[in-house]
Every structure is written in C-alpha cells, then in structure tokens.
Design a protein around this motif. Structure first.
Motif, PDB file in Angstrom:
ATOM      1  N   PHE A 164       0.821  -1.206   0.000  1.00 25.52           N
ATOM      2  CA  PHE A 164       0.000   0.000   0.000  1.00 25.52           C
ATOM      3  C   PHE A 164       0.858   1.262   0.000  1.00 25.52           C
ATOM      4  N   ASN A 191       2.433   2.182   8.036  1.00 25.40           N
ATOM      5  CA  ASN A 191       1.038   1.784   7.842  1.00 25.40           C
ATOM      6  C   ASN A 191       0.882   0.651   6.840  1.00 25.40           C
ATOM      7  N   ASP A 192       1.985   0.103   6.347  1.00 25.62           N
ATOM      8  CA  ASP A 192       1.919  -0.968   5.357  1.00 25.62           C
ATOM      9  C   ASP A 192       2.124  -2.317   6.041  1.00 25.62           C
ATOM     10  N   GLU A 254      -8.775  -2.543   0.296  1.00 27.00           N
ATOM     11  CA  GLU A 254      -8.887  -1.256   0.991  1.00 27.00           C
ATOM     12  C   GLU A 254      -9.647  -1.424   2.301  1.00 27.00           C
ATOM     13  N   TRP A 257      -7.356  -3.194   4.801  1.00 30.54           N
ATOM     14  CA  TRP A 257      -6.271  -2.285   5.191  1.00 30.54           C
ATOM     15  C   TRP A 257      -6.790  -1.251   6.187  1.00 30.54           C
ATOM     16  N   SER A 260      -7.289  -2.806   9.485  1.00 26.84           N
ATOM     17  CA  SER A 260      -5.987  -2.993  10.141  1.00 26.84           C
ATOM     18  C   SER A 260      -5.507  -1.696  10.775  1.00 26.84           C
ATOM     19  N   LEU A 293      -5.572 -10.229   3.321  1.00 27.97           N
ATOM     20  CA  LEU A 293      -4.906  -9.515   2.234  1.00 27.97           C
ATOM     21  C   LEU A 293      -4.122 -10.474   1.347  1.00 27.97           C
TER      22      LEU A 293
END
Length: 403
Positions: A164, A191-192, A254, A257, A260, A293
């Motif tokens: 991402f 943030n990935d 999305e 993510w 998360s 994911l």
C-alpha cells in the motif's frame, strides 16, 4: 548462454538467509523472467546442484556446511570452458578476504548488504544480450483446477499481502547524503502491513536473531540497517502481484487495510493510556488482517492466470481461507510468539489469565469493528473493558482522537 541459444539460463543461488535468498530470486527474475532457478540454503546442497551445470552461480561466502569460497574453488577446479560466471557475496570486505578470493577469479566479489543497483547491472550484462527479446507469458492454470484447490495449494507459499505504501517516494524522502534516515522511512511505511511483517520477520531471522525478539518496525529497521532494509523493501516491489489492480479485489483490500489501521491506532492509543508497549500493540493490530490480504493477492494471481472470479467467489474465499493464510504466514515467517499472541487476542480471548496487552488488543479489535454511529457504552460494560478498568468516557475520547 549465447544469443542463439533458445534454452533459458540456469542460475544457482546459494545463500543461508531465507530473506536474502528470496530477494535475490526476485531480483534475478525481474532481470530474466524465464531463468531456471536452483535455490540452495547451504554449501552441500549447492555442491550437489553443480551437476545441473548452471550458467551462472550467485553464492554467499558464509554458507553453512561448505563455504562459498570452497564452492568457487570446486567450480574452478573442474576447468569448464567457457568459465562459469560466479558472483561471490560476503560479509567480509577487508583486503585480506578479497585477496584470498582473487586467484579463483570470481566474476564479482560483492560486499553485504548488497548494492541492488550494482547487482542488477551485473545480472543484465550476464543474462540479457543486446536486442534479445524475452517472452514470459503467465502460466496457465492446470485443467480442472478449482479455486478452492488453487488457494489450498497457495496457502503454504503465499507471498503475503499487497503493498500500500509508495515505496519509491518513501525511500526518496528518507535518503540523504549519508544514507537512509530510518525514522523518516519508518514514518512513511509504518502503515503498510506487508512491509512491516517482512522487515520484522527478517530482523528475527537466524542470521540476526540475538538480544531478544524484534516486535516493532523501527526496531527492525535499526537491526537490519539502511542498506538491508532498503533492499528488502525494494525486493517486495519486484514480486508478481505486489499491488492489487482489479477494482473489486482492490475494494476488498482497501477495507481490510482500513480495518488494520483502525485496530492498530486503537491498540496504540489504549497501550499509551495503560502504560503498555504501544509500538508492539500497533504492529499486532496492523498485521492481524494479513491473511485476508494474502488471499486477495492470490485471487489476483488466479485471475491473471485465466481463472474466472465473481463477487461471491471473493467473499467465500476470504471466509474459508483468510484465517488459515494468516496463521500460515505468521508461522512460516517465524514472527515472535508475543506478536502472534497479541494478534490472536484481537479475535477472541482464550482461557486462563490475561495480560493487560492481551486485553488491550481484544478491546482494540472490538472498537475497530464497532458499527458506524454506534456508541461505546456497551463495550465499556463488556468483560474486556471491565478487566482493564477502562470507562466509556475513555473509549469515547479515544474514538474521537483516532477517527
């Protein structure tokens, strides 16, 4: 390896560290996608693999069993003509170590951590001839292969989730004349989930595992160092399906993510409030949807190989395989047990006595999944909040800050 030879080159990679092996494989396939790879984890395996007469050898000097220098010595003793290109990698770059290798005529002696740009240029010179056209069509699915069977086969080998973060932009911002500013890089990629998981796993690999487990991203970056961290991150961008392109799959990605991120932020906020390790809690929250994911990334591979994919297939696959993929990845990557326990707590509390971190993660999971517009009063009345002695006002303030 002549231009007139239609047979793709055979390349032997011998490296003890699994993350470096994977990075080298991806780099090589990005240069020569039709290459036939033989990947070995130690010297005896590599020595046996010489029987296949590879066209190029890339080996670490510090191989378990038989070191790379002895492997090079064995190759040169055979006197094969033309001489087999042999790239020797080593943690040792002192003059004496380099001089010891020179009489054996390695094609290159590369110091670790590797300079990936330099390695790419060498591989291109060795493997790609001027004007050569290399076709690498996507491998078709086997006749009769069903989607559930495909996912079951992928479960043990899945690459993880899609990326991402804007990797190139992050590295550019972190780069300065003296190397990478790891704090700047951490802020851009924290943030990935995929980058975080891979770097933590690599920092906990056998080659680096000392002085306790690594459970946070900045801690992993510092242990790996600038060059190794950059190499691993760039290696992730080389992998097939590194980003989900299909609109429907991207929509699901999305969603997971964002879930998360919400869980990570709530977990970090609760940890700060309770005086716990907020970085570890953040990472656990960020990684808890990695299995879902990974399924979405595999569904894209199924689609690219010609498999039909409808909306109900996506939902069914996530329901049936999300948890299994996540468990398999965390085990295969040997993520620290502490992180795995915190991730498991997001979904449910097991039996026995609960640590405050376990309770905080469980409450963070409940908060992240709270329906939009619903208040936190019921959460405050629940078992987890009561054990933590967290009141509705505390939760409401945290929701307001986070969202």
């Amino acid at each position: 390896m002549s231009a007139a030879d239609p047979i793709p080159p055979c390349v032997l990679i011998a490296e003890g560290d699994p993350w470096v092996r994977d990075m080298l494989s991806e780099m090589l396939l990005s240069v020569r996608c039709d290459a036939r790879l033989q990947v070995c984890a130690d010297g005896p395996q590599a020595l046996a693999a010489l029987a296949s007469q590879p066209d190029l050898i890339i080996a670490a000097r510090e191989l378990p069993g038989i070191d790379g220098l002895d492997l090079l010595r064995n190759v040169r003793a055979k006197g094969r003509k033309p001489v087999i290109p042999f790239i020797l990698m080593s943690n040792r770059s002192d003059t004496a170590s380099v001089r010891e290798a020179i009489p054996l005529a390695p094609t290159a002696y590369l110091s670790k951590p590797l300079n990936m740009d330099s390695l790419r240029h060498r591989l291109e010179a060795l493997l790609v001839h001027v004007g050569e056209q290399i076709a690498c069509p996507v491998q078709a699915l086997l006749p009769g292969l069903t989607l559930p069977r495909f996912l079951e086969q992928k479960r043990a080998t899945a690459d993880g989730g899609p990326l991402f973060a804007d990797v190139q932009a992050a590295l550019k911002r972190a780069l300065h004349p003296h190397g990478l500013d790891l704090k700047v890089l951490e802020a851009d990629v924290r943030n990935d989930p995929q980058i975080t998981a891979v770097l933590i796993a690599a920092a906990n690999s056998a080659a680096l595992h000392r002085e306790g487990s690594v459970t946070g991203l900045l801690q992993a970056l510092n242990k790996l160092g600038s060059i190794q961290s950059m190499n691993l991150i760039l290696g992730l961008t080389l992998k097939r399906s590194a980003r989900v392109r299909d609109p429907e799959l991207a929509r699901h990605a999305e969603h997971y993510w964002n879930l998360s991120l919400r869980t990570a932020e709530f977990a970090s906020g609760l940890a700060r409030q309770l005086g716990l390790d907020h970085e570890r809690c953040y990472c656990a929250g960020l990684l808890h949807c990695l299995g879902d994911l990974a399924v979405l990334r595999c569904l894209q591979e199924w689609q690219l190989a010609g498999g039909a994919l409808e909306a109900r297939d996506i939902n069914k696959s996530l329901e049936d395989f999300g948890a299994a993929f996540g468990s398999a990845l965390r085990t295969r990557w040997r993520l620290p047990l502490t992180l795995r326990e915190l991730i498991a707590a997001i979904y449910q509390l097991g039996g026995g006595v609960y640590s405050r971190e376990i309770l905080a993660m469980n409450l963070a999971g409940q908060m992240a999944r709270l329906p939009e517009g619903q208040g936190v009063e019921r959460l405050a009345e629940g078992k987890t909040a009561r054990l933590l002695k967290v009141e509705a006002g505390d939760l409401a303030r945290l929701v307001k800050i986070t969202l």
